[in-house]
Motif scaffolding. Structure first.
Motif, PDB file in Angstrom:
ATOM      1  N   ASN A 180       0.844  -1.185   0.000  1.00 14.89           N
ATOM      2  CA  ASN A 180       0.000   0.000   0.000  1.00 14.89           C
ATOM      3  C   ASN A 180       0.885   1.243   0.000  1.00 14.89           C
ATOM      4  O   ASN A 180       2.059   1.180   0.373  1.00 14.89           O
ATOM      5  CB  ASN A 180      -0.895  -0.001   1.249  1.00 14.89           C
ATOM      6  CG  ASN A 180      -2.148   0.824   1.088  1.00 14.89           C
ATOM      7  OD1 ASN A 180      -2.800   0.775   0.043  1.00 14.89           O
ATOM      8  ND2 ASN A 180      -2.485   1.600   2.097  1.00 14.89           N
ATOM      9  N   ARG A 181       0.320   2.370  -0.416  1.00 20.62           N
ATOM     10  CA  ARG A 181       1.095   3.622  -0.369  1.00 20.62           C
ATOM     11  C   ARG A 181       1.561   3.919   1.049  1.00 20.62           C
ATOM     12  O   ARG A 181       2.662   4.398   1.271  1.00 20.62           O
ATOM     13  CB  ARG A 181       0.251   4.796  -0.873  1.00 20.62           C
ATOM     14  CG  ARG A 181       0.055   4.837  -2.368  1.00 20.62           C
ATOM     15  CD  ARG A 181      -0.675   6.094  -2.782  1.00 20.62           C
ATOM     16  NE  ARG A 181      -1.981   6.204  -2.142  1.00 20.62           N
ATOM     17  CZ  ARG A 181      -2.777   7.269  -2.237  1.00 20.62           C
ATOM     18  NH1 ARG A 181      -2.378   8.329  -2.920  1.00 20.62           N
ATOM     19  NH2 ARG A 181      -3.954   7.285  -1.647  1.00 20.62           N
ATOM     20  N   ARG A 182       0.673   3.630   2.006  1.00 21.68           N
ATOM     21  CA  ARG A 182       1.008   3.835   3.414  1.00 21.68           C
ATOM     22  C   ARG A 182       0.662   2.577   4.199  1.00 21.68           C
ATOM     23  O   ARG A 182      -0.354   1.932   3.934  1.00 21.68           O
ATOM     24  CB  ARG A 182       0.232   5.032   3.994  1.00 21.68           C
ATOM     25  CG  ARG A 182       0.684   6.376   3.446  1.00 21.68           C
ATOM     26  CD  ARG A 182      -0.106   7.517   4.050  1.00 21.68           C
ATOM     27  NE  ARG A 182      -1.513   7.467   3.646  1.00 21.68           N
ATOM     28  CZ  ARG A 182      -1.973   8.037   2.529  1.00 21.68           C
ATOM     29  NH1 ARG A 182      -1.145   8.655   1.706  1.00 21.68           N
ATOM     30  NH2 ARG A 182      -3.250   7.963   2.228  1.00 21.68           N
ATOM     31  N   ARG A 183       1.468   2.287   5.170  1.00 23.90           N
ATOM     32  CA  ARG A 183       1.205   1.135   6.032  1.00 23.90           C
ATOM     33  C   ARG A 183      -0.058   1.392   6.840  1.00 23.90           C
ATOM     34  O   ARG A 183      -0.292   2.507   7.313  1.00 23.90           O
ATOM     35  CB  ARG A 183       2.407   0.925   6.962  1.00 23.90           C
ATOM     36  CG  ARG A 183       2.388  -0.391   7.703  1.00 23.90           C
ATOM     37  CD  ARG A 183       3.745  -0.678   8.307  1.00 23.90           C
ATOM     38  NE  ARG A 183       3.784  -1.993   8.916  1.00 23.90           N
ATOM     39  CZ  ARG A 183       4.885  -2.622   9.265  1.00 23.90           C
ATOM     40  NH1 ARG A 183       6.063  -2.043   9.050  1.00 23.90           N
ATOM     41  NH2 ARG A 183       4.839  -3.828   9.815  1.00 23.90           N
ATOM     42  N   VAL A 184      -0.900   0.374   6.999  1.00 23.95           N
ATOM     43  CA  VAL A 184      -2.139   0.555   7.754  1.00 23.95           C
ATOM     44  C   VAL A 184      -1.832   0.609   9.253  1.00 23.95           C
ATOM     45  O   VAL A 184      -0.716   0.312   9.688  1.00 23.95           O
ATOM     46  CB  VAL A 184      -3.149  -0.570   7.441  1.00 23.95           C
ATOM     47  CG1 VAL A 184      -3.469  -0.613   5.958  1.00 23.95           C
ATOM     48  CG2 VAL A 184      -2.651  -1.936   7.928  1.00 23.95           C
TER      49      VAL A 184
END
Length: 328
Positions: A180-184
């Motif tokens: 993902n673009r950012r880690r959840v």
């Protein structure tokens, strides 16, 4: 807006309850025949309307937006994706864009899971045997597919839909991985027992099943290109219920035909509604007609979101589902 009731032009046939409510609330012009509007028809609608309600089948590019009338201040898209609209051109003309996020999450995740099951277990091939009368009975080696329990699922795009797919996957005993673009959030990672991969290439080469759940943006166009498809293992499967443009379709045909991956489950295509004829000839591809969100409940919910966005905007408020260019 210049009228107490804005003129709303709808480009496609919507569910009857949605259209009825729109007629009650707004000056509404419906498309009763459901034939997609031509670019000339869209241009004419945009010159006249206060609000345009398009769908993913309507390509609203910069040239079209340039022809919009001064009255057009809102494009309330019936759908989640907005890659069919030139957001930058709309912003330059001070036209607000809204979509319908969230309401299709569970339906699309259900369809993703259905394809994750259908491709390895050869469900469509099995159905064809029955329908063509070529099934000769049970056999110890007949219609052998692959078990999904215990396999690694790589999710590309851990947004609402990707997360919903992960939850379903856990119920089927799949090990969840994601890029993902950012880690959840760590709590969500812990709940899903999900492994984060910062490097997409590294994840792709280690997964048994790959699920595409990211939006189509300039950054994700052909994200799964020939090189990345070549990193997949020969026994791996790829499923796409997001947007066809995320996968290089000609490269996908090549790896499927040459059995360099085991199979694909597709609900979306790079050049919809055209489907690559070479895909149609492959028995290791399950092909569906962009029906991931096609539930009665989902379509009604989409319509309700469109109505809420129009009413909010007409009342002088910021619509709840306003799309900002940087979001995509």
């Amino acid at each position: 807006m210049p009228h107490s009731k804005p003129l709303v032009i709808v480009t496609r046939k919507l569910p009857d309850p949605v259209e009825t409510r729109m007629m009650e609330l707004f000056q509404t012009r419906l498309n009763l025949c459901d034939a997609p509007m031509s670019q000339d028809q869209l241009a004419a609608a945009m010159r006249e309307a206060d609000v345009l309600v398009p769908t993913v089948t309507d390509r609203i590019d910069a040239a079209l937006i340039e022809q919009a009338g001064e009255r057009l201040k809102l494009i309330a898209s019936f759908g989640t994706g907005v890659d069919h609209i030139d957001l930058r051109a709309a912003k330059a003309r001070h036209i607000t864009i809204t979509n319908t996020p969230g309401v299709l999450t569970e339906d699309t995740a259900d369809m993703t899971m259905a394809l994750i099951l259908a491709v390895p277990r050869r469900i469509v091939e099995g159905s064809a045997l029955i329908r063509t009368g070529t099934w000769t009975g049970w056999s110890p080696t007949g219609m052998l597919g692959h078990r999904i329990h215990g396999k690694r699922l790589g999710i590309v795009g851990m947004g609402r839909i990707g997360t919903a797919v992960a939850r379903r996957a856990r119920g089927f005993g799949l090990s969840v991985h994601y890029h993902n673009r950012r880690r959840v959030h760590p709590e969500l990672e812990e709940e899903l027992e999900a492994t984060y991969w910062d490097n997409l290439d590294q994840m792709v080469g280690r997964m048994d099943i790959l699920s595409i759940n990211c939006p189509h943006t300039p950054a994700t166009y052909h994200l799964m290109n020939r090189r990345r498809l070549g990193l997949m293992q020969p026994h791996a499967y790829i499923v796409n219920t997001a947007r066809g443009e995320v996968i290089d379709e000609s490269a996908l045909v090549e790896v499927l035909r040459e059995k360099r991956i085991a199979g694909a489950g597709l609900d979306v295509y790079e050049h919809e509604p055209q489907v690559n004829p070479e895909l149609l000839a492959l028995d290791n591809a399950v092909l569906l007609p962009h029906m991931g969100s096609a539930t009665i409940e989902g379509r009604r919910d989409m319509g309700e979101r469109v109505i809420v966005n129009i009413r909010s905007f007409a009342d002088g408020h910021t619509p709840p589902d306003r799309v900002v260019e940087t979001m995509f």
